[in-house]
Design an enzyme around this catalytic site. Structure first.
Site, PDB file in Angstrom:
ATOM      1  N   HIS A 173      52.094  85.673 -20.663  1.00  0.00           N
ATOM      2  CA  HIS A 173      51.592  86.653 -19.703  1.00  0.00           C
ATOM      3  C   HIS A 173      50.379  87.346 -20.289  1.00  0.00           C
ATOM      4  O   HIS A 173      50.346  87.583 -21.499  1.00  0.00           O
ATOM      5  CB  HIS A 173      52.669  87.693 -19.347  1.00  0.00           C
ATOM      6  CG  HIS A 173      52.372  88.415 -18.084  1.00  0.00           C
ATOM      7  ND1 HIS A 173      51.524  89.500 -18.047  1.00  0.00           N
ATOM      8  CD2 HIS A 173      52.756  88.180 -16.812  1.00  0.00           C
ATOM      9  CE1 HIS A 173      51.422  89.912 -16.797  1.00  0.00           C
ATOM     10  NE2 HIS A 173      52.160  89.135 -16.028  1.00  0.00           N
ATOM     11  N   ASP A 183      58.106  84.494 -13.152  1.00  0.00           N
ATOM     12  CA  ASP A 183      58.132  83.257 -12.377  1.00  0.00           C
ATOM     13  C   ASP A 183      59.104  82.234 -12.936  1.00  0.00           C
ATOM     14  O   ASP A 183      59.469  81.280 -12.256  1.00  0.00           O
ATOM     15  CB  ASP A 183      56.731  82.654 -12.311  1.00  0.00           C
ATOM     16  CG  ASP A 183      55.823  83.482 -11.434  1.00  0.00           C
ATOM     17  OD1 ASP A 183      56.321  84.041 -10.451  1.00  0.00           O
ATOM     18  OD2 ASP A 183      54.623  83.579 -11.731  1.00  0.00           O
TER      19      ASP A 183
HETATM   20  N1  CMC Z   1      52.309  77.126 -22.635  1.00  0.00           N
HETATM   21  C1  CMC Z   1      51.728  76.751 -23.796  1.00  0.00           C
HETATM   22  N2  CMC Z   1      50.792  77.490 -24.430  1.00  0.00           N
HETATM   23  C2  CMC Z   1      50.438  78.651 -23.882  1.00  0.00           C
HETATM   24  C3  CMC Z   1      51.001  79.109 -22.679  1.00  0.00           C
HETATM   25  C4  CMC Z   1      51.976  78.300 -22.049  1.00  0.00           C
HETATM   26  N3  CMC Z   1      52.546  78.686 -20.910  1.00  0.00           N
HETATM   27  N4  CMC Z   1      50.458  80.298 -22.353  1.00  0.00           N
HETATM   28  C5  CMC Z   1      49.576  80.593 -23.315  1.00  0.00           C
HETATM   29  N5  CMC Z   1      49.565  79.597 -24.253  1.00  0.00           N
HETATM   30  C6  CMC Z   1      48.801  79.569 -25.497  1.00  0.00           C
HETATM   31  C7  CMC Z   1      47.340  79.236 -25.254  1.00  0.00           C
HETATM   32  O1  CMC Z   1      47.121  77.834 -25.326  1.00  0.00           O
HETATM   33  C8  CMC Z   1      46.671  79.991 -26.372  1.00  0.00           C
HETATM   34  O2  CMC Z   1      46.864  79.276 -27.572  1.00  0.00           O
HETATM   35  P1  CMC Z   1      45.743  79.295 -28.749  1.00  0.00           P
HETATM   36  O3  CMC Z   1      45.667  80.735 -29.175  1.00  0.00           O
HETATM   37  O4  CMC Z   1      46.272  78.378 -29.787  1.00  0.00           O
HETATM   38  O5  CMC Z   1      44.477  78.804 -28.115  1.00  0.00           O
HETATM   39  C9  CMC Z   1      47.496  81.273 -26.488  1.00  0.00           C
HETATM   40  O6  CMC Z   1      48.804  80.894 -26.009  1.00  0.00           O
HETATM   41  C10 CMC Z   1      46.962  82.434 -25.640  1.00  0.00           C
HETATM   42  O7  CMC Z   1      46.826  81.969 -24.309  1.00  0.00           O
HETATM   43  P2  CMC Z   1      45.731  82.493 -23.274  1.00  0.00           P
HETATM   44  O8  CMC Z   1      45.497  81.440 -22.253  1.00  0.00           O
HETATM   45  O9  CMC Z   1      44.554  83.012 -24.036  1.00  0.00           O
HETATM   46  O10 CMC Z   1      46.491  83.720 -22.659  1.00  0.00           O
HETATM   47  P3  CMC Z   1      46.078  84.459 -21.312  1.00  0.00           P
HETATM   48  O11 CMC Z   1      46.505  85.848 -21.473  1.00  0.00           O
HETATM   49  O12 CMC Z   1      44.661  84.180 -20.987  1.00  0.00           O
HETATM   50  O13 CMC Z   1      46.967  83.693 -20.214  1.00  0.00           O
HETATM   51  C11 CMC Z   1      48.661  83.085 -18.721  1.00  0.00           C
HETATM   52  C12 CMC Z   1      48.092  84.188 -19.648  1.00  0.00           C
HETATM   53  C13 CMC Z   1      49.820  83.660 -17.888  1.00  0.00           C
HETATM   54  C14 CMC Z   1      47.586  82.605 -17.778  1.00  0.00           C
HETATM   55  C15 CMC Z   1      49.183  81.906 -19.617  1.00  0.00           C
HETATM   56  O14 CMC Z   1      50.172  82.368 -20.508  1.00  0.00           O
HETATM   57  C16 CMC Z   1      49.693  80.739 -18.790  1.00  0.00           C
HETATM   58  O15 CMC Z   1      48.905  79.879 -18.391  1.00  0.00           O
HETATM   59  N6  CMC Z   1      51.046  80.675 -18.525  1.00  0.00           N
HETATM   60  C17 CMC Z   1      51.597  79.634 -17.683  1.00  0.00           C
HETATM   61  C18 CMC Z   1      51.393  80.010 -16.211  1.00  0.00           C
HETATM   62  C19 CMC Z   1      52.322  81.120 -15.761  1.00  0.00           C
HETATM   63  O16 CMC Z   1      53.523  81.094 -16.022  1.00  0.00           O
HETATM   64  N7  CMC Z   1      51.760  82.072 -15.018  1.00  0.00           N
HETATM   65  C20 CMC Z   1      52.521  83.195 -14.423  1.00  0.00           C
HETATM   66  C21 CMC Z   1      52.122  84.518 -14.970  1.00  0.00           C
HETATM   67  S1  CMC Z   1      53.326  85.789 -14.549  1.00  0.00           S
HETATM   68  C22 CMC Z   1      53.183  86.003 -12.872  1.00  0.00           C
HETATM   69  C23 CMC Z   1      51.970  86.703 -12.473  1.00  0.00           C
HETATM   70  O17 CMC Z   1      51.829  87.905 -12.774  1.00  0.00           O
HETATM   71  O18 CMC Z   1      51.126  86.080 -11.811  1.00  0.00           O
END
Ligand code: CMC
Length: 427
Positions: free
Chosen positions: A306, A363
């Site tokens: 998240h 989710d």
């Molecule tokens: N699976 C594997 N790796 C992950 C995941 C995941 N679900 N989420 C983040 N990471 C890794 C990412 O690859 C990165 O690794 P590194 O530092 O080695 O490059 C690190 O964790 C940080 O990730 P980020 O993409 O910079 O984090 P963010 O804050 O930009 O993204 C997020 C947050 C929710 C978009 C992401 O965690 C994600 O894509 N999750 C899966 C989709 C999901 O479940 N979304 C629902 C969010 S909750 C409901 C809502 O409020 O909408």
């Protein structure tokens, strides 16, 4: 803490005000920085930028706290009902019994959707995704309600809120009926809001519909948990679109589109599809965990991670408990749930997920509960939209009442410097 921050650029010092929120969150106000120094700040994805001050929702991602208008999400989900929580989110206070009665009565005044909207739905193929249809129908409501609301007129604003709450629920369920080829039906003003959702979705003209109170209560709780989440992608979209003084329906339609993406609300559908795929391919959860950790594989573990929660998502805790209760009460024995539990257990002790603070989010469990309640997978994100509606309305209202300026970020240009145009024979 001092009242200002000092920024030094090329030995020149700039003093910037420090703003403190009611929960001691601190921000450096850089709104005048460019005027003073010619410099802007750069923050792709707004990971470190506040776009507004807001009195609606407080969230502490490190401590796993979520509150609407000062009330904890645990209290609201445990003791409240969706319409009273909607009222709280939108108007700032929990309603008295009379105010709640008035609110429900006024929503009912607007539950009849113009029959001509049916012509618009007719134009979509049955295979269209409900979220795409919902965004289009919400936008189309503007055509039937062309007068834009005067936000300074309390009565007009109240009516606009009730109208949006009433009509959105009906068109949201129509998106499902369209995919099923069912006749479009009507809200029953003698029944409650969440019960109407179930009826609108599943009642058939061929037999009487019997609502299940366990299902209604579970849905009510789920809608409360989704009611607001401060400046997330769809809410920021609603505020941004509304900041140009676009109308409420147009702004909410844009929010629906933003919510649809798999990194935001679309994740609840993606979680279920992921779990189904794991089940179909033999149930090896660890294989998918490895895929998620592989930097050469674009796959992410849906329902994990998240932007702001770097601890357990408090909504996920409540939903997890509710999911266990609902599945037990309804007697659902679902192999998908076993896979979800295995994934969760493995991820919570896996170094990759632990070090990145990737916990199950709202989710991860909501899809499992929706499935148990008989909601089709394609409708999961629509469910999120119904729950989030009061938050979108409240944020739009607050943004307009605060007379916020039009949202217009800046950029740092990294393209070509000035070039001479050459005619095509010389390129
Ligand atoms: N699976 C594997 N790796 C992950 C995941 C995941 N679900 N989420 C983040 N990471 C890794 C990412 O690859 C990165 O690794 P590194 O530092 O080695 O490059 C690190 O964790 C940080 O990730 P980020 O993409 O910079 O984090 P963010 O804050 O930009 O993204 C997020 C947050 C929710 C978009 C992401 O965690 C994600 O894509 N999750 C899966 C989709 C999901 O479940 N979304 C629902 C969010 S909750 C409901 C809502 O409020 O909408």
């Amino acid at each position: 803490m001092s009242k200002t921050a000092i920024l030094e650029i090329d030995s020149e010092k700039f003093e910037l005000p420090i703003i403190k929120g009611s929960e001691n969150e601190v921000a450096i106000d850089i709104s005048k920085l460019r005027d003073l120094s010619g410099v802007i700040t750069l923050d792709p994805g707004y990971k470190n930028s506040g776009s507004c001050t807001s009195e609606i929702t407080f969230l502490d991602g490190e401590l796993g706290i979520l509150r609407y208008r000062g009330y904890s999400i645990e209290d609201l989900a445990g003791k409240g009902h969706f319409l009273e929580v909607s009222y709280l989110v939108i108007f700032g206070e929990l309603p008295t019994a009379a105010q709640l009665e008035h609110f429900e009565t006024n929503i009912r005044k607007y539950t009849l959707v113009n029959e001509e909207m049916k012509n618009i739905i007719d134009g979509f193929p049955k295979t269209a995704h409900p979220m795409g249809v919902l965004a289009a129908l919400t936008s189309a409501l503007t055509a039937f309600n062309p007068k834009s609301v005067n936000v300074e007129n309390e009565k007009e604003m109240y009516e606009a809120v009730c109208k949006t709450m009433g009509k959105f629920l009906v068109i949201a369920t129509w998106t499902y009926r369209k995919t099923m080829g069912y006749p479009l039906n009507y809200y029953d003003n003698t029944k409650g809001y969440v019960e109407n959702f179930m009826r609108l979705m599943f009642e058939l003209p061929t037999e009487p519909y019997k609502a299940n109170q366990v299902v209604i209560d579970a849905l009510d709780k789920l809608f409360i948990l989704h009611a607001d989440h401060e400046q997330n992608c769809s809410t920021s979209t609603v505020r941004m679109v509304g900041s140009s003084h676009a109308g409420l329906f147009a702004s909410i339609s844009a929010g629906v589109s933003a919510l649809w993406g798999p990194l935001h609300g679309g994740a609840n559908q993606a979680v279920l599809e992921m779990l189904e795929e794991i089940h179909r391919t033999g149930g090896d959860a660890d294989k998918y965990l490895d895929k998620a950790k592989d930097k050469n594989d674009p796959f992410r573990l849906m329902g994990f991670g998240h932007r702001v929660y770097k601890n357990f998502d408090p909504r996920a805790k409540i939903i997890k408990k509710a999911a266990d209760e609902v599945l037990a009460t309804l007697g659902v024995d679902d192999p998908i749930l076993a896979i979800a539990k295995k994934l969760e257990e493995s991820a919570l002790v896996d170094e990759y997920f632990v070090s990145r603070k990737l916990y199950p989010n709202v989710d991860f469990y909501s899809g499992i509960i929706y499935r148990a309640l008989g909601i089709p997978t394609d409708m999961f994100t629509v469910m999120f939209a119904i729950g989030r509606l009061p938050g979108w309305i409240a944020q739009w209202k607050e943004m307009r009442e605060n007379k916020e300026p039009i949202g217009r970020p800046r950029q740092i240009y990294t393209g070509h410097p000035l070039r001479d145009f050459k005619t095509s024979d010389k390129r």
